[in-house]
Write an enzyme that holds these catalytic residues in place. Structure first.
Site, PDB file in Angstrom:
ATOM      1  N   ASP A  66      54.765 -37.424  -4.408  1.00 57.44           N
ATOM      2  CA  ASP A  66      53.660 -38.017  -4.817  1.00 57.44           C
ATOM      3  C   ASP A  66      52.398 -38.165  -3.801  1.00 57.44           C
ATOM      4  OD1 ASP A  66      51.507 -40.006  -5.368  1.00 57.44           O
ATOM      5  OD2 ASP A  66      53.042 -41.637  -5.916  1.00 57.44           O
ATOM      6  N   TYR A 154      38.457 -45.010 -14.411  1.00 58.74           N
ATOM      7  CA  TYR A 154      38.939 -43.538 -14.640  1.00 58.74           C
ATOM      8  C   TYR A 154      37.447 -42.848 -14.083  1.00 58.74           C
ATOM      9  CZ  TYR A 154      39.841 -38.921 -16.285  1.00 58.74           C
ATOM     10  OH  TYR A 154      40.073 -37.569 -16.468  1.00 58.74           O
ATOM     11  N   LYS A 158      37.097 -40.345 -10.824  1.00 68.60           N
ATOM     12  CA  LYS A 158      36.814 -38.961 -11.066  1.00 68.60           C
ATOM     13  C   LYS A 158      35.568 -38.531 -10.245  1.00 68.60           C
ATOM     14  CE  LYS A 158      40.161 -36.982 -12.744  1.00 68.60           C
ATOM     15  NZ  LYS A 158      40.900 -35.776 -12.136  1.00 68.60           N
ATOM     16  N   VAL A 198      43.862 -38.121 -27.826  1.00 69.77           N
ATOM     17  CA  VAL A 198      43.926 -38.437 -29.281  1.00 69.77           C
ATOM     18  C   VAL A 198      44.260 -37.020 -30.448  1.00 69.77           C
ATOM     19  CG1 VAL A 198      41.344 -37.446 -29.463  1.00 69.77           C
ATOM     20  CG2 VAL A 198      42.130 -39.285 -31.271  1.00 69.77           C
TER      21      VAL A 198
HETATM   22  C1  UD1 Z   1      39.559 -37.580 -22.323  1.00 67.15           C
HETATM   23  C2  UD1 Z   1      40.430 -37.471 -21.442  1.00 67.15           C
HETATM   24  C3  UD1 Z   1      40.164 -37.542 -20.088  1.00 67.15           C
HETATM   25  C4  UD1 Z   1      39.050 -36.813 -19.739  1.00 67.15           C
HETATM   26  C5  UD1 Z   1      37.947 -36.952 -20.802  1.00 67.15           C
HETATM   27  C6  UD1 Z   1      36.848 -36.107 -20.807  1.00 67.15           C
HETATM   28  C7  UD1 Z   1      42.891 -37.697 -22.344  1.00 67.15           C
HETATM   29  C8  UD1 Z   1      44.077 -38.751 -22.366  1.00 67.15           C
HETATM   30  N1  UD1 Z   1      41.813 -38.251 -21.810  1.00 67.15           N
HETATM   31  O1  UD1 Z   1      39.106 -39.250 -22.201  1.00 67.15           O
HETATM   32  O2  UD1 Z   1      41.305 -37.381 -19.099  1.00 67.15           O
HETATM   33  O3  UD1 Z   1      38.644 -36.826 -18.514  1.00 67.15           O
HETATM   34  O4  UD1 Z   1      38.327 -36.907 -22.091  1.00 67.15           O
HETATM   35  O5  UD1 Z   1      35.771 -36.382 -21.391  1.00 67.15           O
HETATM   36  O6  UD1 Z   1      42.969 -36.729 -22.771  1.00 67.15           O
HETATM   37  N2  UD1 Z   1      41.136 -42.487 -30.060  1.00 67.15           N
HETATM   38  C9  UD1 Z   1      41.391 -42.881 -31.287  1.00 67.15           C
HETATM   39  N3  UD1 Z   1      42.613 -43.105 -31.675  1.00 67.15           N
HETATM   40  C10 UD1 Z   1      43.813 -42.831 -30.979  1.00 67.15           C
HETATM   41  C11 UD1 Z   1      43.461 -42.311 -29.500  1.00 67.15           C
HETATM   42  C12 UD1 Z   1      42.044 -42.296 -29.407  1.00 67.15           C
HETATM   43  O7  UD1 Z   1      40.535 -43.192 -32.186  1.00 67.15           O
HETATM   44  O8  UD1 Z   1      44.711 -43.029 -31.202  1.00 67.15           O
HETATM   45  C13 UD1 Z   1      39.542 -42.333 -29.794  1.00 67.15           C
HETATM   46  C14 UD1 Z   1      39.062 -43.100 -28.541  1.00 67.15           C
HETATM   47  O9  UD1 Z   1      38.749 -44.533 -28.800  1.00 67.15           O
HETATM   48  C15 UD1 Z   1      37.906 -42.247 -28.171  1.00 67.15           C
HETATM   49  C16 UD1 Z   1      38.465 -40.581 -28.577  1.00 67.15           C
HETATM   50  O10 UD1 Z   1      39.578 -41.191 -29.486  1.00 67.15           O
HETATM   51  O11 UD1 Z   1      36.765 -42.534 -28.799  1.00 67.15           O
HETATM   52  C17 UD1 Z   1      38.991 -39.833 -27.497  1.00 67.15           C
HETATM   53  O12 UD1 Z   1      40.004 -40.578 -26.645  1.00 67.15           O
HETATM   54  P1  UD1 Z   1      40.940 -39.868 -25.810  1.00 67.15           P
HETATM   55  O13 UD1 Z   1      41.677 -38.709 -26.509  1.00 67.15           O
HETATM   56  O14 UD1 Z   1      41.835 -40.792 -25.187  1.00 67.15           O
HETATM   57  O15 UD1 Z   1      40.129 -39.204 -24.681  1.00 67.15           O
HETATM   58  P2  UD1 Z   1      38.599 -39.705 -24.025  1.00 67.15           P
HETATM   59  O16 UD1 Z   1      38.850 -41.043 -23.630  1.00 67.15           O
HETATM   60  O17 UD1 Z   1      37.546 -39.146 -24.474  1.00 67.15           O
END
Ligand code: UD1
Length: 326
Positions: A66, A154, A158, A198
């Site tokens: 870690d 987060y 960053k 997502v």
């Molecule tokens: C992601 C990254 C983050 C990175 C950022 C850069 C991940 C887990 N996170 O964040 O490390 O720094 O991009 O922009 O890869 N959503 C749904 N349904 C779901 C999951 C998510 O609708 O089941 C939506 C979320 O609300 C969001 C979008 O999809 O609007 C993207 O979410 P997510 O994949 O978690 O990524 P970010 O939050 O954009």
């Protein structure tokens, strides 16, 4: 041959960097606390490296530790030429639920790695930055000269990380570069947690015939970037001249809505599954799209794998994994 430390080396993006470095004949140490990474992510890279080994000792080593512990950071950096600092707690909503844990992983560990890299006089450190630092500003595409406005722990962590890098370049002469990622996806992105990215969650749900959940109305957009493009951008940032202390977007320059994303996944998988709509997620940004002119100019970078091709490769990988588990 150079010696690289990849922190978060057993993670999604880190393991792809390790694989590509080994393919290019470099020596690699991967460090990971296995909080979200998996040792198995390195299996194929390590196997390929040991098959091609020329007798000068192992080209790759794995250390479980870690980096929030300074001693671990010092040991990790010992003897290396370059550091690719990818270790992080990568989820926006998880940081909203646990800001202290996320701070330890994203800030404390980063300061430790910087101090260790400074003391070991490494040649350059490249940091996994995030487009989330731009926040919800209406201007699109997001370019590096824009002001920042983090709206989750987060994103703030960053931003603190990249400002520490700039400071270490100015104060101590350590060469650093921040590559700001935009929604990276690809094989080995783990869909097993509600905090997962997502694309991995949508592919898993649709493959299993379950309804994926869309947070909000699905009109939000992201610059979904296939992982091979990010690997190329990061490895260019290691070598490019005149970029010490700089921040550079690495993405595709396009944006795709969640509705379009889901439509493409269901089309490729031949599914007619409909999503469930839920409330907008706390800390979420509405739109994200990168300006990539700076990466083109300074790194000679251009995305080589288009979105749909990346999605097809990711789906193929997910289907292989599901098959292997049967
Ligand atoms: C992601 C990254 C983050 C990175 C950022 C850069 C991940 C887990 N996170 O964040 O490390 O720094 O991009 O922009 O890869 N959503 C749904 N349904 C779901 C999951 C998510 O609708 O089941 C939506 C979320 O609300 C969001 C979008 O999809 O609007 C993207 O979410 P997510 O994949 O978690 O990524 P970010 O939050 O954009």
């Amino acid at each position: 041959m150079s010696f690289y430390l990849v922190t978060g080396g057993a993670g999604f993006i880190g393991s792809h960097l390790v694989e590509e470095l080994l393919r290019r004949g470099q020596r690699v140490r991967a460090v990971d606390n296995l909080s979200t990474g998996k040792r198995a992510n390195l299996d194929s890279a390590i196997e390929a490296a040991s098959l091609s080994q020329s007798g000068n000792g192992p080209a790759v080593e794995f250390v479980q530790g870690d980096l929030a512990d300074l001693e671990v950071a010092h040991a990790a950096v010992a003897g290396v030429d370059y550091v690719l600092h990818q270790a992080a707690q990568p989820s926006v909503p998880r940081s909203v639920d646990d800001p202290i844990g996320a701070n330890r992983a994203n800030v404390q560990a980063t300061v430790n790695v910087l101090v260790a890299a400074r003391d070991a006089k490494v040649r350059r450190l490249v940091f996994a930055g995030s487009s989330s630092v731009y926040g919800d500003q209406p201007e699109l595409p997001k370019h590096e000269e824009m002001s920042t406005r983090p709206q989750s722990p987060y994103a703030l962590q960053k931003l603190i990380g990249e400002q520490y890098l700039r400071l270490f370049t100015e104060l101590y002469g350590l060469e650093t570069v921040t590559t700001r990622y935009f929604n990276v996806f690809g094989p080995r992105q783990d869909p097993s947690s509600p905090y997962s990215g997502v694309i991995s969650l949508f592919i898993k749900a649709v493959s299993e015939g379950r309804a994926p959940t869309v947070h909000g109305n699905g009109e939000q957009t992201r610059d979904f970037t296939f992982v091979a493009n990010v690997v190329d951008g990061v490895l260019r940032a290691v070598e490019a001249p005149g970029v010490a202390g700089d921040v550079i977007n690495v993405a595709t320059g396009a944006r795709i809505s969640l509705k379009e994303l889901l439509g493409t996944i269901t089309r490729i998988l031949g599914s007619s599954v409909e999503p469930i709509y839920g409330p907008t997620r706390a800390g979420d940004v509405r739109d994200s799209q990168a300006a990539i002119g700076k990466a083109e100019r300074l790194l000679g970078y251009r995305p080589t794998v288009p979105f749909e091709e990346g999605l097809r490769r990711t789906i193929a990988w997910a289907q292989q994994g599901a098959h292997a588990q049967r």
